[in-house]
Design a protein around this motif. Structure first.
Motif, mmCIF file in Angstrom:
data_model
loop_
_atom_site.group_PDB
_atom_site.id
_atom_site.type_symbol
_atom_site.label_atom_id
_atom_site.label_comp_id
_atom_site.label_asym_id
_atom_site.label_seq_id
_atom_site.Cartn_x
_atom_site.Cartn_y
_atom_site.Cartn_z
ATOM 1 N N GLN A 316 0.824 -1.209 0.000
ATOM 2 C CA GLN A 316 0.000 0.000 0.000
ATOM 3 C C GLN A 316 0.854 1.253 0.000
ATOM 4 N N GLU A 318 3.983 1.499 -1.029
ATOM 5 C CA GLU A 318 4.687 1.598 -2.315
ATOM 6 C C GLU A 318 3.774 2.151 -3.406
ATOM 7 N N GLN A 319 2.496 1.684 -3.418
ATOM 8 C CA GLN A 319 1.551 2.214 -4.409
ATOM 9 C C GLN A 319 1.279 3.686 -4.178
ATOM 10 N N ASP A 323 2.131 6.789 -6.654
ATOM 11 C CA ASP A 323 1.152 7.801 -7.071
ATOM 12 C C ASP A 323 1.645 9.191 -6.718
#
Length: 572
Positions: A316, A318-319, A323
Motif C-alpha cells: 500500500q 509503495e503504491q 502515485d
C-alpha cells in the motif's frame, strides 16, 4: 581302647545333595586345590596344607597376651604355658576368610594337625577318587593291606615282614578293598615329643593329650587319665557349647534368608519404580515435544501473520509512493516546462489529483512490531494429561491504555497502608493476562520532594499489580506510576493524607452498628472510630453516654439514642 565310644560331637550337618564325607570341600586344600598334605587347622577352623601355609607372606604383630593367648592354645595343643609378656609375634592371614592367625613359637608346623581331614583324604583315596596310597613303612610301594592294630597302611613286602615279627604276628590285617565302607580309617596320632608312642592319655592340668612317656616324665604329678574315660566330660562341654552356637546359626540363616528376600523384593520394587519412571518420563517427554511443536507452530503462524501484514502495508505504501511521485513529477514538469495556457488548462486535473493524494491517510510506522516473547514459567495447561509450561506472547503493554483502580487512589491516612491496583492493557485495550512488566512507582510529598515514601509492587501474574505504601505524615502527596518510562493513564495524581481518626468519646449508635454487620469498630457519622462494645440484650438497656460529635452524612448519636429502644427491637 576307645573304638566303641559315641562320637565326640552329636551333630551331623546337612550335606548338599550328591556330597559325601570325603568330598572336595573336606579333602582339598583351598590354595593348591589338591588333596591335603599334612593339613593344619587354623584358629578360624579352616584347614590348609602345611606347605601352602609356609608359602604365605608373614607379618609382624605385637602379642600383648603372651603364651596363654587363645590363638596360641588353639594353634597348638603341645605348647606350654608362658608368662604374659609384651613380645613381637609373627602372623599370617587365613587364605579363606582373611582372619589374622598368630603363629606359635614353632611356626606353621606347630599348628594343630587336622587328623579328621587326613582321615577324609584316606577315605577318598580308598574309593579310588584320589591318588594311590603308599606304604607307611617304606614310603615306596602301593598299599595292599592295613594293620587294624597298628593303624598302619602296608605294602605286600612290609605286610609279610610285619607278620614275621614276633610282636606283630597276631595283628589283624585287612585288605584295602574291604575298608571302602568304613567311615574312620585314620592313622594313630603319635606324640610329637615321643614319636614311637601313641597319644592315649589326657592331662587334665595341661588340657592336652599325652603319651605314656609324657606321664612318667614331664607330666609325672599331673592328673592324667585315658582318653576313653575323659572324652565324655570334654565331649559334653563341647556339645553344650555347640547347643549355644546352633541357634545363632539358625538365626543367621534366617536373617540371611530375610535379607535375600528383602533384596529380591527391593530389586523387584526398583524395577517396578524404574518402569513407572520410564513410563512417566516418556509420556512427559512426548507431552513436552507435542507442546514444543504447538509453540513452534504458533510462532510460525505469528510470523506469517505479521509478515503478511507488513507485506500488505508495504504494498500500500509503495503504491501510494508511486502515485505521489507521479503527481509530483507531472506537476513539476508542468510548472517548469508548460506555458501559461497549458498550466491553466490542466490546472483543474492536477489540483484535484494532488488534493486527493494529500488527503490519503497512512501510518508512518509499521502496522506490526517484532515484539514476540517466550515465558517459560507461564502455565500452559495440560498436554496428554501432564502440566506443561511455556507460552508465546505477542501482546505489548500500552501505558496509555493501563487503568488505575482502588478506593485509596486519592485518600489515605497517616501510618496506615494504602493500596490500589494497576490493570495493564495492550494497544487494543485488551488485558495483558500475564505479569513480568517493569513497573515504576513513586510517592513523593509536595513539601518534601527529597523524601519519597517506600512503595511495594506485587505482581499478581495475571496482568494486574497491587501497589501499596504507608505515609508517615499527613499532607499532599504526588503519585507517579510508569511503565517503560511512560506514565500510565491517570498518572501522576495527587493523594491527600489525613491524620488518623481520633478516639470516639461516645458509644457507637445502634443504626451504624447494625448496618455494619455487627462489627465492633467502624466509622461513625462524624468520620471517627469508636472502641467496640458488646451487643447488649434489649432487656438490659443501661443508660449510654451520648456522642457529642455533629452529624456528618448521617443521623446524630443523640437522635439514634432516642430511637434506640425501637431499633433494638428490630435488630435483635
Amino acid at each position: 581302647m576307645a573304638e566303641n565310644r559315641k562320637p565326640l560331637l552329636g551333630f551331623v550337618g546337612k550335606l548338599p545333595c550328591g556330597t559325601t564325607p570325603g568330598n572336595s570341600g573336606k579333602t582339598h586344600c583351598p590354595l593348591c586345590m589338591g588333596l591335603f598334605k599334612t593339613p593344619r587347622l587354623l584358629p578360624c577352623l579352616h584347614t590348609v596344607c602345611t606347605t601352602c601355609l609356609e608359602q604365605l607372606e608373614p607379618f609382624s604383630v605385637v602379642d600383648i597376651r603372651g603364651g596363654d593367648s587363645d590363638t596360641s592354645s588353639e594353634g597348638s595343643i603341645f605348647q606350654e604355658l608362658k608368662p604374659c609378656t609384651l613380645q613381637p609375634q609373627i602372623g599370617i592371614l587365613c587364605p579363606v576368610c582373611d582372619a589374622q592367625v598368630d603363629l606359635p613359637m614353632g611356626g606353621v608346623k606347630a599348628l594343630t594337625i587336622d587328623h579328621l581331614a587326613m582321615n577324609d583324604v584316606m577315605l577318598e583315596s580308598l574309593r579310588g577318587e584320589g591318588q594311590g596310597l603308599v606304604c607307611d613303612l617304606c614310603s615306596d610301594r602301593e598299599v595292599e593291606k592295613r594293620c587294624q592294630t597298628c593303624k598302619a597302611n602296608l605294602c605286600h613286602f612290609c605286610c609279610q615282614a610285619h607278620r614275621r615279627q614276633k610282636k606283630t604276628t597276631y595283628h589283624t590285617m585287612v585288605d584295602l578293598k574291604d575298608l571302602k565302607g568304613y567311615s574312620q580309617v585314620g592313622k594313630p596320632i603319635l606324640c610329637p615329643a615321643h614319636p614311637a608312642e601313641e597319644l592315649r592319655l589326657f592331662c587334665e592340668l595341661c588340657d592336652r593329650p599325652v603319651c605314656r612317656d609324657c606321664v612318667v616324665g614331664e607330666h609325672r604329678e599331673h592328673p592324667c587319665d585315658f582318653t576313653s574315660n575323659v572324652i565324655h566330660k570334654h565331649g559334653d562341654s563341647v556339645r553344650e557349647l555347640l547347643k549355644g552356637t546352633q541357634p545363632h546359626v539358625q538365626a543367621l540363616e534366617a536373617a540371611l534368608a530375610q535379607i535375600k528376600g528383602t533384596h529380591s523384593a527391593l530389586k523387584e520394587r526398583v524395577e517396578a519404580v524404574a518402569t513407572e519412571v520410564r513410563t512417566f518420563s516418556e509420556g512427559y517427554i512426548k507431552a513436552i515435544e507435542e507442546h514444543r511443536d504447538k509453540l513452534l507452530k504458533q510462532l510460525e503462524d505469528i510470523r506469517v501473520q505479521k509478515e503478511n501484514s507488513l507485506q500488505l502495508q508495504k504494498a500500500q505504501l509503495e503504491q501510494l509512493l508511486a502515485d505521489m511521485r507521479t503527481g509530483v513529477e507531472f506537476t513539476e514538469h508542468l510548472l517548469s516546462s508548460g506555458s501559461d495556457l497549458e498550466i491553466l488548462v490542466t490546472k483543474g486535473v492536477v489540483v484535484e489529483r494532488l488534493a486527493k493524494l494529500n488527503k490519503v491517510e497512512y501510518s508512518a510506522h509499521p502496522g506490526v512490531n517484532e515484539n514476540i516473547t517466550f515465558s517459560p514459567k507461564e502455565k500452559a495447561g495440560l498436554c496428554r494429561g501432564y502440566a506443561v509450561y511455556g507460552a508465546i506472547n505477542t501482546k505489548e503493554v500500552d501505558p496509555a491504555k493501563c487503568v488505575l483502580q482502588g478506593e485509596d487512589l486519592h485518600r489515605a491516612r497517616e501510618k496506615q497502608t494504602a493500596s490500589f491496583t494497576l490493570l495493564c492493557k495492550d494497544a487494543a485495550g485488551e488485558n495483558m493476562g500475564r505479569g513480568g512488566d517493569n513497573i515504576q512507582v513513586a510517592v513523593v510529598p509536595k513539601d518534601k520532594k527529597n523524601s519519597p515514601v517506600k512503595t511495594m509492587v506485587h505482581d499478581n501474574k495475571d496482568g494486574t499489580y497491587c501497589i501499596s505504601y504507608t505515609p508517615k505524615e499527613p499532607g499532599v502527596y504526588t503519585v507517579l506510576v510508569c511503565i517503560k518510562e511512560q506514565h500510565v493513564q491517570g498518572s501522576p495524581f495527587t493523594v491527600t493524607v489525613r491524620k488518623r481518626h481520633r478516639p470516639h468519646p461516645g458509644v457507637f449508635h445502634c443504626c451504624t452498628f447494625c448496618s455494619s454487620g455487627g462489627q465492633k469498630t467502624v466509622r461513625c457519622a462524624c468520620g471517627g472510630t469508636m472502641p467496640g462494645t458488646e451487643r447488649q440484650s434489649p432487656l438490659r438497656t443501661p443508660p449510654l453516654p451520648l456522642c457529642t460529635c455533629p452529624p456528618a452524612g448521617g443521623i446524630s448519636c443523640h437522635t439514634a439514642t432516642r430511637l434506640r429502644a425501637f431499633r433494638l427491637r428490630l435488630c435483635f
